[in-house]
Motif scaffolding. Structure first.
Motif, PDB file in Angstrom:
ATOM      1  N   ASN A 201      24.204 -27.756  62.385  1.00  0.00           N
ATOM      2  CA  ASN A 201      24.930 -26.453  62.330  1.00  0.00           C
ATOM      3  C   ASN A 201      25.905 -26.442  61.392  1.00  0.00           C
ATOM      4  O   ASN A 201      26.332 -25.388  60.547  1.00  0.00           O
ATOM      5  CB  ASN A 201      25.494 -26.086  63.605  1.00  0.00           C
ATOM      6  CG  ASN A 201      26.379 -24.799  63.641  1.00  0.00           C
ATOM      7  OD1 ASN A 201      27.536 -24.835  63.501  1.00  0.00           O
ATOM      8  ND2 ASN A 201      25.668 -23.704  63.905  1.00  0.00           N
ATOM      9  N   THR A 202      26.659 -27.666  61.332  1.00  0.00           N
ATOM     10  CA  THR A 202      27.721 -27.814  60.332  1.00  0.00           C
ATOM     11  C   THR A 202      27.131 -27.998  58.919  1.00  0.00           C
ATOM     12  O   THR A 202      27.670 -27.511  57.802  1.00  0.00           O
ATOM     13  CB  THR A 202      28.720 -29.070  60.439  1.00  0.00           C
ATOM     14  OG1 THR A 202      29.389 -28.407  61.789  1.00  0.00           O
ATOM     15  CG2 THR A 202      29.799 -29.147  59.668  1.00  0.00           C
ATOM     16  N   ASN A 203      25.895 -28.950  58.665  1.00  0.00           N
ATOM     17  CA  ASN A 203      25.731 -29.508  57.274  1.00  0.00           C
ATOM     18  C   ASN A 203      24.489 -28.764  56.734  1.00  0.00           C
ATOM     19  O   ASN A 203      24.073 -29.090  55.598  1.00  0.00           O
ATOM     20  CB  ASN A 203      25.553 -31.039  57.381  1.00  0.00           C
ATOM     21  CG  ASN A 203      26.729 -31.700  57.743  1.00  0.00           C
ATOM     22  OD1 ASN A 203      27.487 -32.161  56.718  1.00  0.00           O
ATOM     23  ND2 ASN A 203      27.120 -31.934  59.064  1.00  0.00           N
TER      24      ASN A 203
ATOM     25  N   ASP B  68      34.567 -33.763  64.466  1.00  0.00           N
ATOM     26  CA  ASP B  68      34.385 -32.962  63.377  1.00  0.00           C
ATOM     27  C   ASP B  68      34.384 -31.522  63.779  1.00  0.00           C
ATOM     28  O   ASP B  68      34.899 -30.642  62.830  1.00  0.00           O
ATOM     29  CB  ASP B  68      33.450 -33.626  62.443  1.00  0.00           C
ATOM     30  CG  ASP B  68      32.934 -32.768  61.310  1.00  0.00           C
ATOM     31  OD1 ASP B  68      33.850 -32.805  60.314  1.00  0.00           O
ATOM     32  OD2 ASP B  68      31.942 -32.396  61.144  1.00  0.00           O
ATOM     33  N   PHE B  69      33.541 -31.377  64.449  1.00  0.00           N
ATOM     34  CA  PHE B  69      33.041 -30.019  64.892  1.00  0.00           C
ATOM     35  C   PHE B  69      34.517 -29.396  65.485  1.00  0.00           C
ATOM     36  O   PHE B  69      34.554 -28.043  65.089  1.00  0.00           O
ATOM     37  CB  PHE B  69      32.211 -30.103  66.270  1.00  0.00           C
ATOM     38  CG  PHE B  69      31.373 -28.511  66.282  1.00  0.00           C
ATOM     39  CD1 PHE B  69      30.164 -28.294  65.457  1.00  0.00           C
ATOM     40  CD2 PHE B  69      31.892 -27.771  67.006  1.00  0.00           C
ATOM     41  CE1 PHE B  69      29.546 -27.122  65.504  1.00  0.00           C
ATOM     42  CE2 PHE B  69      31.200 -26.455  67.345  1.00  0.00           C
ATOM     43  CZ  PHE B  69      29.820 -26.429  66.443  1.00  0.00           C
TER      44      PHE B  69
ATOM     45  N   SER C 162      39.027 -28.719  56.176  1.00  0.00           N
ATOM     46  CA  SER C 162      39.035 -28.116  57.482  1.00  0.00           C
ATOM     47  C   SER C 162      40.299 -28.175  58.308  1.00  0.00           C
ATOM     48  O   SER C 162      40.735 -27.662  58.999  1.00  0.00           O
ATOM     49  CB  SER C 162      37.837 -28.534  58.398  1.00  0.00           C
ATOM     50  OG  SER C 162      37.856 -30.109  58.608  1.00  0.00           O
TER      51      SER C 162
ATOM     52  N   ARG D 190      36.582 -28.298  62.639  1.00  0.00           N
ATOM     53  CA  ARG D 190      36.494 -27.289  62.064  1.00  0.00           C
ATOM     54  C   ARG D 190      36.217 -25.893  62.804  1.00  0.00           C
ATOM     55  O   ARG D 190      36.307 -24.935  62.203  1.00  0.00           O
ATOM     56  CB  ARG D 190      34.693 -27.340  61.481  1.00  0.00           C
ATOM     57  CG  ARG D 190      34.486 -28.576  60.716  1.00  0.00           C
ATOM     58  CD  ARG D 190      33.069 -28.823  60.387  1.00  0.00           C
ATOM     59  NE  ARG D 190      32.884 -30.115  59.490  1.00  0.00           N
ATOM     60  CZ  ARG D 190      32.943 -30.287  58.261  1.00  0.00           C
ATOM     61  NH1 ARG D 190      33.038 -29.160  57.517  1.00  0.00           N
ATOM     62  NH2 ARG D 190      32.824 -31.353  57.664  1.00  0.00           N
ATOM     63  N   HIS D 191      36.151 -26.265  64.145  1.00  0.00           N
ATOM     64  CA  HIS D 191      36.390 -24.847  64.942  1.00  0.00           C
ATOM     65  C   HIS D 191      37.305 -24.926  66.048  1.00  0.00           C
ATOM     66  O   HIS D 191      36.945 -25.533  67.076  1.00  0.00           O
ATOM     67  CB  HIS D 191      35.003 -24.617  65.651  1.00  0.00           C
ATOM     68  CG  HIS D 191      33.819 -24.516  64.758  1.00  0.00           C
ATOM     69  ND1 HIS D 191      33.443 -23.307  64.021  1.00  0.00           N
ATOM     70  CD2 HIS D 191      32.694 -25.569  64.365  1.00  0.00           C
ATOM     71  CE1 HIS D 191      32.121 -23.610  63.187  1.00  0.00           C
ATOM     72  NE2 HIS D 191      31.920 -24.837  63.445  1.00  0.00           N
TER      73      HIS D 191
ATOM     74  N   ALA E 138      30.927 -25.101  71.732  1.00  0.00           N
ATOM     75  CA  ALA E 138      29.907 -25.300  70.638  1.00  0.00           C
ATOM     76  C   ALA E 138      28.490 -24.743  70.879  1.00  0.00           C
ATOM     77  O   ALA E 138      27.846 -24.463  69.899  1.00  0.00           O
ATOM     78  CB  ALA E 138      29.801 -26.796  70.551  1.00  0.00           C
TER      79      ALA E 138
ATOM     80  N   MET F 209      24.639 -29.921  66.705  1.00  0.00           N
ATOM     81  CA  MET F 209      26.108 -29.558  66.078  1.00  0.00           C
ATOM     82  C   MET F 209      26.132 -29.951  64.718  1.00  0.00           C
ATOM     83  O   MET F 209      26.654 -29.338  63.774  1.00  0.00           O
ATOM     84  CB  MET F 209      27.246 -30.410  67.040  1.00  0.00           C
ATOM     85  CG  MET F 209      27.401 -29.414  68.220  1.00  0.00           C
ATOM     86  SD  MET F 209      28.184 -30.588  69.645  1.00  0.00           S
ATOM     87  CE  MET F 209      29.715 -30.916  68.524  1.00  0.00           C
ATOM     88  N   TRP F 210      25.895 -31.346  64.488  1.00  0.00           N
ATOM     89  CA  TRP F 210      25.690 -31.701  62.788  1.00  0.00           C
ATOM     90  C   TRP F 210      24.787 -30.875  61.881  1.00  0.00           C
ATOM     91  O   TRP F 210      25.184 -30.329  61.115  1.00  0.00           O
ATOM     92  CB  TRP F 210      25.156 -32.943  62.903  1.00  0.00           C
ATOM     93  CG  TRP F 210      25.252 -33.698  61.661  1.00  0.00           C
ATOM     94  CD1 TRP F 210      26.390 -34.415  61.056  1.00  0.00           C
ATOM     95  CD2 TRP F 210      24.389 -33.537  60.411  1.00  0.00           C
ATOM     96  NE1 TRP F 210      26.212 -34.733  59.730  1.00  0.00           N
ATOM     97  CE2 TRP F 210      24.765 -34.281  59.124  1.00  0.00           C
ATOM     98  CE3 TRP F 210      23.131 -33.206  60.188  1.00  0.00           C
ATOM     99  CZ2 TRP F 210      24.263 -34.616  57.984  1.00  0.00           C
ATOM    100  CZ3 TRP F 210      22.578 -33.198  58.995  1.00  0.00           C
ATOM    101  CH2 TRP F 210      23.123 -33.891  58.112  1.00  0.00           C
TER     102      TRP F 210
END
Length: 471
Positions: free
Chosen positions: A409-411, A106-107, A10, A110-111, A120, A406-407
């Motif tokens: 959404n990512t994982n 982290d978010f 990312s 990635r974005h 977010a 958010m976690w």
């Protein structure tokens, strides 16, 4: 896929997307195009540098976002829970909010287009998510700005022995807040953050040492032999315990503001390092101050605790803390102002150019936030209990539940039945559920406090009464 490898990938995607450091006069050639950022668009040396925050500056901004006079409510929370449960709960909240802060970084990697928690929310829940989290951010930080103005007026009253009407001190605080919050970039605010943190730290240490060397706290009875009545364990009601833990969450309620700091960092991959340094420093300060002041004062610890050492030390400590109170007000007013500014001008040339539209919009945003905060601080007669209600409703939401979603959404797309993924998923659910529990119980406790406040005598709006207590 390995999480570390995903993070590196990312980061590479982020660099390839064109989010590169802003070029300066030393390394920009005449034919080179200006730097491009996924949030701020094209930037050059003629406009504000919205990408100027380094590691040291980020640490200072993160620490000052959290360390204010809120640290002085921790000894009182220890008195509700007892020393050992208080330490355990404080450390648990520190771990959860550190994880939440890591999710923010982290978010963001990635974005790259994310500037604030509303972005977010849009990624997770669409337009509804954007508007919901955007409104929550504005309401929360505007009320916190009002609390900062009121805290500064308390400091002015304490130092000057109530020289003028409190309403005047709140108005002066609002003007100071507008002036300092109107500094456009986080990098230029960072020195204020460090200065403010050091002033608050010195003030807190002054009081902590003072209560350790004197024979009794200022509020303890003087006609009997006294010794600290601190308890290792107490037996609070469930609502009392949850309200005390909400005070810890409010003391660590920085993750929603960390988005803005990460967005203005020169190197976003240093965000995690800054976060861990910040959380380590903040947790250590909270533990030392909370344990020592509760140990020496017991149930007679004042809240805020600056009054625990008596009138003279209270006046001296507030005098030292004034720069810290101003720094807190600067940051918490800057967050909603910058959010509105970016929201209004995003995608236009005016966001990063020194145009009339740029300046009028920016100053209009800071002015609006400061005026609303001033009206809230001056006009609401039960202000601190209302702040507790807003904190219970929104600080947990934007420090725990939002990061859990958010976690997910990512994982969720890479879910598996491996022990590693299931354990991380269980932790995420724990954060969301515990955040909801704290939000509901903390809100209920705050409503009870508001009802109780209305049973007693409360001052009217724009009161001249001394709000610092007797000094």
């Amino acid at each position: 896929m390995d999480p570390n490898r995903m993070m590196e990938q990312s980061s590479g995607d982020l660099e390839r997307s064109g989010r590169v450091p802003l070029k300066t006069e030393a390394n920009t050639q005449p034919n080179q195009s200006p730097a491009y950022d996924a949030v701020f668009g094209e930037m050059d040396e003629n406009g504000p540098n919205f990408r100027g925050v380094g590691l040291f500056a980020a640490v200072g901004l993160m620490i000052k976002t959290q360390v204010g006079l809120g640290v002085l409510s921790i000894p009182a929370a220890f008195d509700v829970l007892g020393m050992i449960p208080g330490i355990i709960c404080l450390c648990a909240v520190a771990v959860i909010t550190t994880w939440s802060g890591w999710v923010v970084g982290d978010f963001k990697l990635r974005h790259a287009e994310v500037y604030s928690i509303d972005d977010a929310g849009a990624i997770m829940f669409g337009r509804i998510g954007r508007e919901f989290f955007g409104a929550a951010l504005c309401i929360y930080w505007t009320f916190v700005t009002g609390a900062a103005m009121l805290s500064l007026s308390i400091g002015f009253n304490a130092v000057s022995t109530h020289a003028v009407c409190t309403a005047v001190f709140i108005a002066i605080s609002a003007v100071i807040g507008f002036c300092f919050a109107s500094i456009r970039t986080m990098s230029r605010i960072s020195w204020i953050a460090w200065l403010g943190f050091l002033s608050i730290l010195i003030a807190v240490l002054m009081v902590t040492v003072s209560v350790g060397v004197q024979d009794r706290p200022a509020t303890a009875p003087t006609n009997v032999e006294w010794s600290s009545d601190y308890k290792l364990f107490r037996s609070p009601s469930f609502i009392q315990a949850m309200t005390a833990i909400c005070a810890f969450v409010s003391a660590f309620a920085g993750p929603s503001g960390f988005f803005s700091i990460a967005a203005e960092m020169r190197e976003p991959r240093q965000y995690t390092r800054a976060l861990f340094i910040c959380q380590g420093v903040v947790t250590t300060i909270y533990l030392v101050v909370g344990c020592l002041m509760y140990y020496f004062c017991g149930s007679y610890v004042a809240s805020p605790a600056l009054g625990s050492a008596g009138p003279t030390m209270k006046k001296a400590s507030y005098g030292v803390a004034l720069p810290g109170l101003i720094a807190t007000m600067t940051l918490v007013a800057h967050f909603p102002s910058k959010y509105l500014f970016v929201r209004f001008l995003r995608g236009t040339k005016h966001l990063t150019s020194n145009t009339f539209v740029h300046w009028s919009t920016w100053l209009g945003c800071t002015f609006t936030v400061c005026v609303l905060a001033y009206l809230i601080a001056s006009g609401i007669t039960i202000f601190f209990t209302l702040i507790s209600l807003i904190g219970a409703l929104l600080s947990t939401l934007m420090s725990m539940q939002a990061m859990g979603f958010m976690w997910l959404n990512t994982n969720w797309r890479i879910r598996s039945f491996s022990f590693s993924w299931v354990s991380r998923f269980a932790w995420c659910l724990f954060v969301i559920i515990s955040g909801m529990l704290l939000m509901v119980t903390g809100t209920y406790g705050s409503v009870l406090d508001i009802i109780e406040a209305y049973k007693g005598k409360v001052s009217g709006p724009w009161s001249c009464a001394d709000n610092s207590g007797s000094v």
